[in-house]
Design a protein around this motif. Structure first.
Motif, short mmCIF file in Angstrom:
data_model
loop_
_atom_site.label_atom_id
_atom_site.label_comp_id
_atom_site.label_asym_id
_atom_site.label_seq_id
_atom_site.Cartn_x
_atom_site.Cartn_y
_atom_site.Cartn_z
N THR A 19 0.85 -1.18 0.00
CA THR A 19 0.00 0.00 0.00
C THR A 19 0.89 1.23 0.00
O THR A 19 1.78 1.36 0.83
CB THR A 19 -0.89 0.02 1.24
N LEU A 48 -3.27 2.18 -3.57
CA LEU A 48 -2.90 3.58 -3.36
C LEU A 48 -3.87 4.25 -2.41
O LEU A 48 -5.08 4.03 -2.47
CB LEU A 48 -2.93 4.32 -4.69
N SER A 49 -3.31 5.03 -1.53
CA SER A 49 -4.16 5.83 -0.65
C SER A 49 -3.67 7.27 -0.71
O SER A 49 -2.51 7.56 -0.41
CB SER A 49 -4.08 5.29 0.78
N PHE A 50 -4.57 8.16 -1.16
CA PHE A 50 -4.18 9.57 -1.32
C PHE A 50 -4.84 10.44 -0.26
O PHE A 50 -6.00 10.24 0.09
CB PHE A 50 -4.60 10.09 -2.68
N ALA A 51 -4.10 11.38 0.24
CA ALA A 51 -4.65 12.40 1.15
C ALA A 51 -3.60 13.48 1.27
O ALA A 51 -2.53 13.38 0.67
CB ALA A 51 -4.98 11.81 2.50
N SER A 54 0.07 15.75 5.53
CA SER A 54 0.03 15.71 6.99
C SER A 54 -1.01 14.70 7.49
O SER A 54 -0.79 14.04 8.51
CB SER A 54 -0.26 17.10 7.56
N ASP A 55 -2.13 14.53 6.76
CA ASP A 55 -3.09 13.49 7.10
C ASP A 55 -2.41 12.13 7.07
O ASP A 55 -2.59 11.30 7.96
CB ASP A 55 -4.23 13.46 6.08
N GLN A 59 -1.95 9.30 9.93
CA GLN A 59 -2.47 7.94 9.77
C GLN A 59 -1.38 6.90 9.99
O GLN A 59 -1.57 5.91 10.68
CB GLN A 59 -3.09 7.77 8.39
N ILE A 60 -0.22 7.14 9.40
CA ILE A 60 0.87 6.16 9.54
C ILE A 60 1.29 6.06 11.00
O ILE A 60 1.50 4.98 11.54
CB ILE A 60 2.06 6.54 8.63
N THR A 61 1.37 7.23 11.66
CA THR A 61 1.72 7.23 13.07
C THR A 61 0.74 6.40 13.88
O THR A 61 1.09 5.75 14.85
CB THR A 61 1.73 8.67 13.62
N GLN A 62 -0.54 6.44 13.47
CA GLN A 62 -1.58 5.72 14.21
C GLN A 62 -1.74 4.28 13.72
O GLN A 62 -2.72 3.63 14.07
CB GLN A 62 -2.91 6.46 14.08
N GLY A 63 -0.79 3.83 12.91
CA GLY A 63 -0.80 2.41 12.57
C GLY A 63 -1.45 2.05 11.26
O GLY A 63 -1.78 0.90 11.03
N ALA A 64 -1.64 3.02 10.40
CA ALA A 64 -2.20 2.68 9.10
C ALA A 64 -1.23 1.76 8.35
O ALA A 64 -0.01 1.92 8.45
CB ALA A 64 -2.44 3.95 8.30
#
Ligand SMILES: Nc1ncnc2c1ncn2[C@@H]1O[C@H](COP(=O)(O)OP(=O)(O)OP(=O)(O)O)[C@@H](O)[C@H]1O
Ligand SMILES: Nc1ncnc2c1ncn2[C@@H]1O[C@H](COP(=O)(O)OP(=O)(O)OP(=O)(O)O)[C@@H](O)[C@H]1O
Ligand SMILES: [Mg+2]
Ligand SMILES: [Mg+2]
Lengths: 238, 356, 269, 269, 356
Positions: A19, A48-51, A54-55, A59-64
């Motif tokens: 991803t 793919l995940s777009f945003a 900073s979003d 998200q990655i910090t929160q475990g995405a």
């Protein structure tokens, strides 16, 4: 950058799924790159995940479940690196510079950066908190032209929206945005733009479960073929 | 005692205690705002009194005395209430409204509907079974509401003016239905009609200002009323005062001589009342001397037809209002009109005197 | 009266489920509170830009709530009481801003009131410029908040029925008198909750404002826009600022619902 | 019945104001329709990613509407009928998601259910990952849509009063029976409009979803997220796609309100 | 004619026409669901009939005939309605409820309140002035609703069971108030009580199944009823049939001999009715031979107290129900019980015969 031992030739060992978290402004190019990559490496899948950058960091910090992160600026990549979530170091894969966007009819007859300061011209820029705004600030400082924008938007898309709708006479956006908007706006390059070059870094994420494939995708983006796709969209070389 | 209640509620100036034996029906009579509906709401569990307690057959409904706060929810009480407003469930058909009680008691759908149809037939409303409440006239809704309360087969049935809004054929019909149903059931019925009390109740309770002012077997209360309200219901004139040798002396000093039970010897000075029907009162213009000893100066307040007689109402100062029934011819002869001062003369043989 | 009303009749188990529902809302708020950087909190929320944004938010939300009432009450009345062709369609349309992503709503507003929009050209000719002004913020907020008022009020009007209005008319009251002295007082609770919902929605409005009105400190940058910008640099700062929004909302909701009486109680037979 | 009911009593001038209100909503939608690039329309909305997003949106919105009903009905009951300390506070809290900018709501949800969140840690230990899954989308939508259901239903419950419930109880019905056979049928219109509002809000939900669930095609990228992405490259495409959302909403609203009966009419003396 | 109405409404099987002269009060009587409230709703403008028209003093209220669709809103009609439910505005105090009509007519606040207080005093409810409707008892609310309708001072007053729920003191009081108020006013009053008709109405209209079945001056209708409903109201037995030499021959073949007006000569074969009071009926167990010619076999359906008599109801086959009033002693002697077959004997001197 690194990874020049390109993955244009398929390596049989590559398989599985990754991803990619990418800045929204990379949507067109990364969709193309992912398609090319899957075609070149049968049996792989790139989601793919777009945003906003900073979003994505939040998200990655929160475990995405991200394997690759492509940011629209170095600041957000640094944030992720500080959180020890980046695998190795990030690679810069593209640059972008500002350009003046005006409606096709150019109602305020803008031809230079200084024209933007003319009284009665409705200029829209990004707010200083976001990368394109910071860049605009840098240009202003370098050129000595003080702008009084009617609005300081929080994303380039919003600036472009104001120009395409004819609401604003001019806006400061990236070259790639002008290109992407086709004939809805006219781009007016200006010399001072090189005072604020925006750099796009990419990196594999520390928690990736398929680091090999992730690294291969990063390599594909930074390969010549990848650069060509980016270049066609208006991105500069890093 | 099969049902006992004692409750008080400051906010409505309400304080009553009441009890019923098994199979007993009590009629509650009293002026508007006396607290009749309040009483039923307290029993049904819709209104929480400040203090008091109630039990049915030993089972406690509520007990708010002495620190206890026992309060059974309405559905646990076995006291179906027919409220003063019909309040039929607007989303259910008439038959489903009536079947609501049986279904809540656990009856299967088909059986509950059958029960409902039986009760609808009893109140002559079977032809309305499939209508929605919004499509009923006032009297029709009232009948259905009665059927719904009856179909719940409660231990104690609470009926608030069940005959209101009924036409002159429906009212006797329903009265007969209730007479049959209430025979082997405890019930409290609020009414403004003496006929209901006579036909349906074993006992009447007269309430005024949130208090019970009089109670007893129906005939006794209505034949020997002690309260003005009960006297009004029975169609009698009533004056209160202290017992003397001859009869009653009112606070105004009038003396009402009359008869009393042979087996009762009045104690002079005791409080007592004198009751007499309006038909026993004659009206004279001047002063009178004759055999009737009771003659009083009064002021006519109004005249109205009453059957084939004219009822003359007159104010007797602080002793209240007295009525006389005379023939239209007599009224015309005397030229009676409101405001006139006349004398009311009552034959003492027709005046009953008894303790208050 | 409250203390003497004996009947409530909410089954016990309902409370358990309600608690679960309550937690779904309360837990995230608690989690947010736990993450707030308290030492930084006061300086952050009292910064000039924060205060400007808060002031603007309160002013525009108040204005748009008034506008919602002025336009929404007639709409709700017409939908609840009137009978005319296209009524159902109108109801569907009035609800649309609810479902439209706010950004798209903003675009639609631009297409209408923008310089090159449907009305914008005529407005510009008349010397009225809406885009990039505080008026645009109010308009955007009204657009998204109107359905809340209409839906709440229409529901209240329908539940209230028109029996009392009919009685008032037979007593000789003109329709406007009926409206003022019977209809509106009777549905006041519904109107109040509708207004609170509208105010809340206006206060939280972000996408349409951004798209339609832009974002300039003191003119068009409301608190949500400020929060969004702050987030770019510091998520914690955004959370802290959000708490201000939450506090304002709690105060408004608490005040308007707090004073609200219970509906008069029970049958008393 | 409709045709025989003689009393409506809406003052004439109300229609004029209502028309202005209606225009505020209808004009932007019309403006949008005028701008749609119709030749591009069909291919755009039938593209794989659009269809995936639409499907996901419908599924998650339906799920979150169900969740809203399950949690919201008890909440509304407790708020309208119960009496307990902290009731007002609970009401204020339940309304907060209305005012919270959705992105902040998403952050709050992350703080709760995220890997490092309040509950997230325990959940992760139990092998449950909520964030960035379809479950997260449903959760985010429920979080923002719940207040709509609660507010509508609480209003309906209060207007309906508890007289019929009290009568049902005296007829021997247990609280649960009263709820099922009297309370809920009586407030069905309120529940229906609450559910429609929740569904609409869920369908339009964007900010909280993006933050809490991410934007992954087929998993978490709902139609509003797809629209947002489209806008990055082509605002017109975004508008066209929004029309799909609008069409779905009109269909849902129309269906659920269309079947709704008028309240039984008038006094008839 | 000062008020004229003609209207029909299929959905409720309603078709009536009615007119009132100036200052006339008409009482509408009829069974539940007959269409009384429907009639008032049509006049007040709350219910739109399929066709018909109405006018007051030449001014058209509505006209739905012959393609015209004229329909005045309720507030333009000058017809205040006291509905069957009190429907006091719950958010206004009692005095403001009553002041609503005067204020709507343009009276200033203070004057309207004064008027309201006057009317409240009339119905003996002045002490309730500051309460909210939710704090009233059923009868109190009813009185306030009456005051509110009266205070609107309409051209045509429509009262639907104004005496319902009133206690035995309030009802006569209100009846007197209404008598005074209605004297110089047009009014239509729906009631189930003959006393209201006698005291308040110049004319009665009896409705059944959405149709007018009988109308005329109050005394005439109640003394010589032609419909069963009116006979029931008047407390008379009524049988219908064809006129013969002696009296009426019923469809069952029974002959009811009786008296008729000296100045009227019956046309044999014409439809006619025979009316007689229950007190004129005697009950016998076997066959009888005596002076009364009218003797009929009937089956007792029930017995109930009626004043100090016993009322015996009996079914006379398809000729309907007949009643007899006898003393309790006679009833006990005969051992009467429901189901018994007995003979009702009626003195023909007490039977009135007149055309139907
Ligand atoms: N909303 C309605 N829809 C359809 N039918 C109705 C409606 N309301 C009343 N009806 C029917 O119309 C008929 C006339 O009703 P109406 O209320 O006029 O009777 P009423 O003479 O006033 O009776 P009551 O003495 O019981 O008040 C009745 O058969 C009733 O069932
Ligand atoms: N909700 C209320 N709050 C305060 N007082 C009330 C309320 N309801 C009734 N009351 C008052 O309590 C007293 C008793 O009322 P209740 O309804 O029990 O009278 P009632 O005997 O049933 O009269 P009616 O014959 O008119 O029905 C009255 O004085 C009334 O005004
Ligand atoms: Mg009562
Ligand atoms: Mg009626």
């Amino acid at each position: 950058g690194s990874g020049t031992n390109a993955t244009a030739t398929p390596t049989s060992s590559l398989s599985g799924e990754i991803t990619v978290f990418a800045a929204a402004s990379l949507k067109t190019t990364f969709t193309q790159l992912a398609k090319d990559f899957e075609a070149a490496n049968p049996g792989t899948k790139v989601k793919l995940s777009f945003a906003g950058s900073s979003d994505l960091v939040t998200q990655i910090t929160q475990g995405a479940p991200a394997d690759v992160f492509a940011s629209a600026d170095t600041k957000n990549m640094t944030k992720l690196a500080d959180a020890k979530l980046v695998d190795g170091t990030a690679t810069n894969f593209a640059t972008n510079v500002l350009e003046i966007a005006v409606p096709p009819s150019n109602p305020a007859s803008i031809s230079s950066f200084a024209d933007l300061a003319k009284p009665g011209v409705k200029v829209v820029t990004c707010a200083s908190q976001v990368p394109c705004g910071a860049a605009a600030d840098a240009v202003e400082k370098a050129s000595g032209v003080a702008l009084t924008p009617v609005s300081e938007e929080s994303s380039v898309t919003d600036v472009l929206g104001k120009v395409t709708s004819g609401e604003a006479d001019a806006g400061l956006v990236y070259v790639t945005d002008v290109k992407g908007a086709g004939d809805k706006v006219k781009g007016i390059p200006f010399a001072e733009s090189d005072k604020a070059v925006n750099t796009y870094p990419i990196a594999t994420v520390g928690s990736s479960k398929n680091k090999e494939l992730a690294a291969a995708f990063v390599a594909a983006v930074t390969s010549d073929k990848g650069r060509k796709v980016l270049g066609d969209a208006g991105f500069g070389a890093p | 005692m099969s049902f006992e209640l004692q409750a008080s509620l400051q906010a409505r100036n309400f304080e009553m205690s009441l009890s019923l034996t098994d199979h007993e029906t009590v009629a509650i009579l009293g002026p508007n705002g006396a607290g009749k509906s309040t009483l039923l709401a307290v029993i049904a569990g819709l209104l929480r009194p400040d203090s008091g307690s109630a039990r049915i057959a030993g089972r406690q409904l509520f007990n708010l005395d002495a620190g206890t706060r026992h309060w059974d929810a309405p559905h646990l009480r076995g006291t179906a209430l027919l409220a003063q407003e019909a309040l039929l469930f607007p989303h259910l058909s008439v038959v489903d409204n009536v079947a609501f009680g049986p279904r809540s008691a656990g009856a299967p759908k088909a059986a509950a509907r059958e029960t409902a149809q039986r009760w609808l037939a009893e109140v002559d409303a079977l032809q309305l079974a499939d209508r929605k409440p919004a499509q009923l006239s006032g009297g029709q809704a009232q009948r259905v509401a009665v059927a719904r309360a009856l179909a719940a087969e409660p231990e104690l049935l609470l009926l608030d003016e069940p005959m209101a809004a009924l036409d002159i054929h429906a009212a006797p019909l329903l009265r007969r239905v209730l007479k049959r149903v209430l025979k082997d059931r405890k019930a409290i019925i609020v009414t403004h009609d003496v006929l209901d009390a006579y036909m349906l109740a074993d006992r009447v309770v007269v309430v005024e200002n949130g208090r019970i002012v009089e109670e007893g077997p129906t005939r006794q209360v209505l034949e020997r009323p002690r309260s003005h309200f009960a006297a009004g219901l029975a169609g009698l004139n009533l004056v209160g005062g202290t017992l003397g040798q001859e009869g009653i002396t009112t606070p105004d000093g009038r003396v009402f001589a009359g008869q009393h039970d042979p087996d009762w010897s009045p104690v002079p000075g005791q409080a007592g009342v004198a009751a007499f029907p309006p038909s026993s009162v004659s009206v004279f213009l001047g002063d009178v001397h004759g055999s009737p000893r009771n003659s009083y100066a009064v002021t006519i307040t109004d005249l109205e037809p009453h059957g084939d007689q004219i009822r003359v109402r007159a104010s007797a100062g602080t002793d209240g209002t007295l009525s006389a029934d005379i023939t239209p011819a007599a009224s015309a002869d005397l030229g009676l009109a409101p405001g006139m001062e006349v004398r009311f003369v009552v034959k003492s043989a027709l005046v009953s005197v008894y303790p208050a | 009266m409250k203390t003497t009303t004996g009947y409530h009749g909410v089954p016990r188990w309902i409370y358990a489920v309600a608690a679960a529902g309550g937690l779904l809302v309360v837990l995230p708020l608690a989690a947010m509170l736990l993450r707030v950087n308290w030492p930084q909190f006061i300086p952050l929320i009292t910064s000039e830009s924060s205060l400007a944004a808060l002031g603007l938010s309160l002013r525009t939300s108040a204005a748009s709530t008034v506008l919602c009432i002025v336009l929404g009450v007639p709409l709700a009345l017409v939908l609840a009481r009137g009978e005319f062709p296209g009524q159902k369609l109108l109801r569907s349309f009035v609800l649309l801003p609810l479902v439209l992503p706010p950004v798209v709503g903003g675009i639609a507003l631009l297409y209408t009131f923008g310089r090159q929009g449907l009305l914008g050209k005529s407005l510009e000719a008349a010397g009225i410029q809406i885009a990039f002004s505080t008026t645009a913020v109010v308009l955007a907020q009204t657009f998204v908040a109107l359905p809340f008022l209409v839906v709440s009020l229409e529901g209240a009007l329908r539940s209230a029925g028109n029996r009392y209005e009919a009685v008032a008319a037979t007593l000789g009251a003109k329709p406007t008198t009926v409206l003022r002295r019977v209809t509106l007082p009777l549905v006041l609770p519904g109107l109040a909750s509708g207004a609170v919902l509208s105010f809340a929605r206006s206060l939280g409005e972000f996408g349409a404002t951004l798209t339609f009105a832009g974002s300039l400190e003191g003119v068009t940058r409301t608190l949500p826009l400020e929060i969004y910008l702050q987030r770019e640099t510091d998520a914690d700062a955004a959370v802290a600022l959000s708490l201000v929004l939450v506090a304002v909302a709690v105060a408004v909701v608490g005040l308007s619902y707090g004073g609200r009486r219970r509906t008069p109680a029970a049958v008393q037979s």
